[in-house]
Design a protein around this motif. Structure first.
Motif, PDB file in Angstrom:
ATOM      1  N   SER A 150      35.861  49.189  39.997  1.00  0.00           N
ATOM      2  CA  SER A 150      36.825  48.146  39.649  1.00  0.00           C
ATOM      3  C   SER A 150      38.011  48.729  38.890  1.00  0.00           C
ATOM      4  O   SER A 150      39.171  48.378  39.153  1.00  0.00           O
ATOM      5  CB  SER A 150      36.136  47.067  38.809  1.00  0.00           C
ATOM      6  OG  SER A 150      37.063  46.093  38.374  1.00  0.00           O
ATOM      7  N   THR A 172      40.297  50.771  41.154  1.00  0.00           N
ATOM      8  CA  THR A 172      41.157  49.869  41.923  1.00  0.00           C
ATOM      9  C   THR A 172      42.291  49.337  41.057  1.00  0.00           C
ATOM     10  O   THR A 172      43.453  49.287  41.479  1.00  0.00           O
ATOM     11  CB  THR A 172      40.332  48.694  42.480  1.00  0.00           C
ATOM     12  OG1 THR A 172      39.298  49.199  43.320  1.00  0.00           O
ATOM     13  CG2 THR A 172      41.213  47.742  43.277  1.00  0.00           C
ATOM     14  N   THR A 181      44.937  51.981  40.481  1.00  0.00           N
ATOM     15  CA  THR A 181      45.801  52.142  41.656  1.00  0.00           C
ATOM     16  C   THR A 181      46.838  51.031  41.708  1.00  0.00           C
ATOM     17  O   THR A 181      48.028  51.272  41.959  1.00  0.00           O
ATOM     18  CB  THR A 181      44.955  52.133  42.938  1.00  0.00           C
ATOM     19  OG1 THR A 181      44.007  53.207  42.885  1.00  0.00           O
ATOM     20  CG2 THR A 181      45.834  52.297  44.168  1.00  0.00           C
ATOM     21  N   THR A 182      46.400  49.812  41.456  1.00  0.00           N
ATOM     22  CA  THR A 182      47.306  48.663  41.475  1.00  0.00           C
ATOM     23  C   THR A 182      48.391  48.790  40.412  1.00  0.00           C
ATOM     24  O   THR A 182      49.556  48.456  40.647  1.00  0.00           O
ATOM     25  CB  THR A 182      46.522  47.359  41.252  1.00  0.00           C
ATOM     26  OG1 THR A 182      45.514  47.236  42.252  1.00  0.00           O
ATOM     27  CG2 THR A 182      47.438  46.148  41.307  1.00  0.00           C
TER      28      THR A 182
END
Length: 252
Positions: A144, A147, A150-151
Motif C-alpha cells: 500500500s 503504491t 508512486t502516486t
C-alpha cells in the motif's frame, strides 16, 4: 583523473562505526594528492556524520542523496508539504511509528508501543524535511505504501530488517546516492572524469554501481548488488589494499 564514490558504513568505517578506519586515511589523502576526486556517499543523515569525516573528502552525499555538502556549499532536497501530510495521515491511520528527518535532527513520532509524547503534525518544518522512514511488518501495508509513494512521486528505498520488518525510506522524487553525486560534481566544477569508481555494500549503492566504470562491493552482498559489481572485496582490509595499489598506479 578518477572520481571515487565511497560508502562509509561497511566500507571505510572503523569497528564501532564512529570514524574512518585509520588504514584508509593515508589512502584517501594520497588519492586526492594525485588529482583524483573522492566523494563520500552515505545513507546517514547530516547530523549523524561525525565532523571528523568530511575534511577527507571533496564532497559528502548524505541521506541517500537528499543532502550534499562540498566545502561551505550545501544542497538539500526536501519533500513537499502535500507529500508529508498525505503519508503522515496514512501512517497515523495505521497507528504506525515513523521518523521525520531534517538535516540537523531526526524527530520520532511514536504512535504505538511507547511512552513517548506524540508530536503534533503542525510542528513540522515542511521546508526542511529530507526523508520519512518507517518499518512495516505487513506485506499488505508495504504494498500500500509503495503504491502511495508512486502516486505521490516519491523515491523509495526498501530493505528487510532482522526482526522481519521491512524498512521503507521515502525521499524526494529522483533522489538517489548517485543523483547526489551528480550535484556534487557540479559544485566541484568537474567537467570530465575518465573513470568513476564506486564502492559500497548495499542496495542504495546500485545507481552508483550502474553508472560506474569500476564497481566494487564490500563484504556480504545482496544478490542484486553482486550481479552488477565488477569485483567484491571480502573485507575492508582487502579494499584498502586495492585502493592503495590503484592510487600508486594512477595519476592525474
Amino acid at each position: 583523473m578518477s572520481l571515487f564514490i565511497m560508502d562509509f558504513d561497511g566500507c571505510l568505517a572503523n569497528e564501532d562505526r564512529t570514524d574512518i578506519h585509520p588504514d584508509f586515511i593515508p589512502i584517501l589523502n594520497d588519492l586526492r594528492q594525485r588529482g583524483h576526486f573522492v566523494v563520500l556517499a552515505t545513507g546517514r543523515r547530516p547530523h549523524a556524520v561525525p565532523k571528523s569525516i568530511p575534511p577527507f573528502f571533496d564532497g559528502v552525499v548524505m541521506a541517500n542523496g537528499a543532502a550534499v555538502h562540498s566545502g561551505d556549499q550545501r544542497i538539500y532536497r526536501s519533500l513537499t508539504e502535500k507529500q508529508v501530510m498525505t503519508v503522515a495521515a496514512k501512517l497515523e491511520q495505521l497507528n504506525q511509528n515513523y521518523y521525520v528527518d531534517y538535516p540537523d535532527r531526526t524527530v520520532a513520532r511514536y504512535l504505538r508501543g511507547s511512552s513517548e509524547e506524540v508530536l503534533p503534525n503542525r510542528r513540522y518544518d515542511f521546508r526542511r524535511i529530507i526523508s520519512l522512514r518507517l518499518a512495516l511488518r505487513s506485506l499488505r501495508d508495504t504494498a500500500s505504501f509503495l503504491t502511495l509513494a508512486t502516486t505521490m512521486r516519491l523515491s523509495v528505498l526498501a530493505w528487510p530488517r532482522f526482526d522481519q520488518e521491512i524498512v521503507l525510506e521515502l525521499l524526494p522524487f529522483g533522489v538517489t546516492k548517485f543523483s547526489g553525486v551528480q550535484q556534487c560534481i557540479k559544485l566541484l566544477g568537474i567537467k570530465k572524469s575518465q573513470h568513476i569508481v564506486a564502492i559500497g555494500d548495499g542496495l542504495n549503492d546500485l545507481p552508483s554501481f550502474l553508472s560506474a566504470d569500476i564497481a566494487i562491493g564490500v563484504g556480504e552482498l545482496d544478490p542484486a548488488v553482486q550481479a552488477v559489481v565488477h569485483w567484491r572485496a571480502t573485507t575492508p582490509d582487502e579494499l584498502a589494499n586495492w585502493l592503495g595499489k590503484y592510487g600508486r598506479e594512477t595519476t592525474k
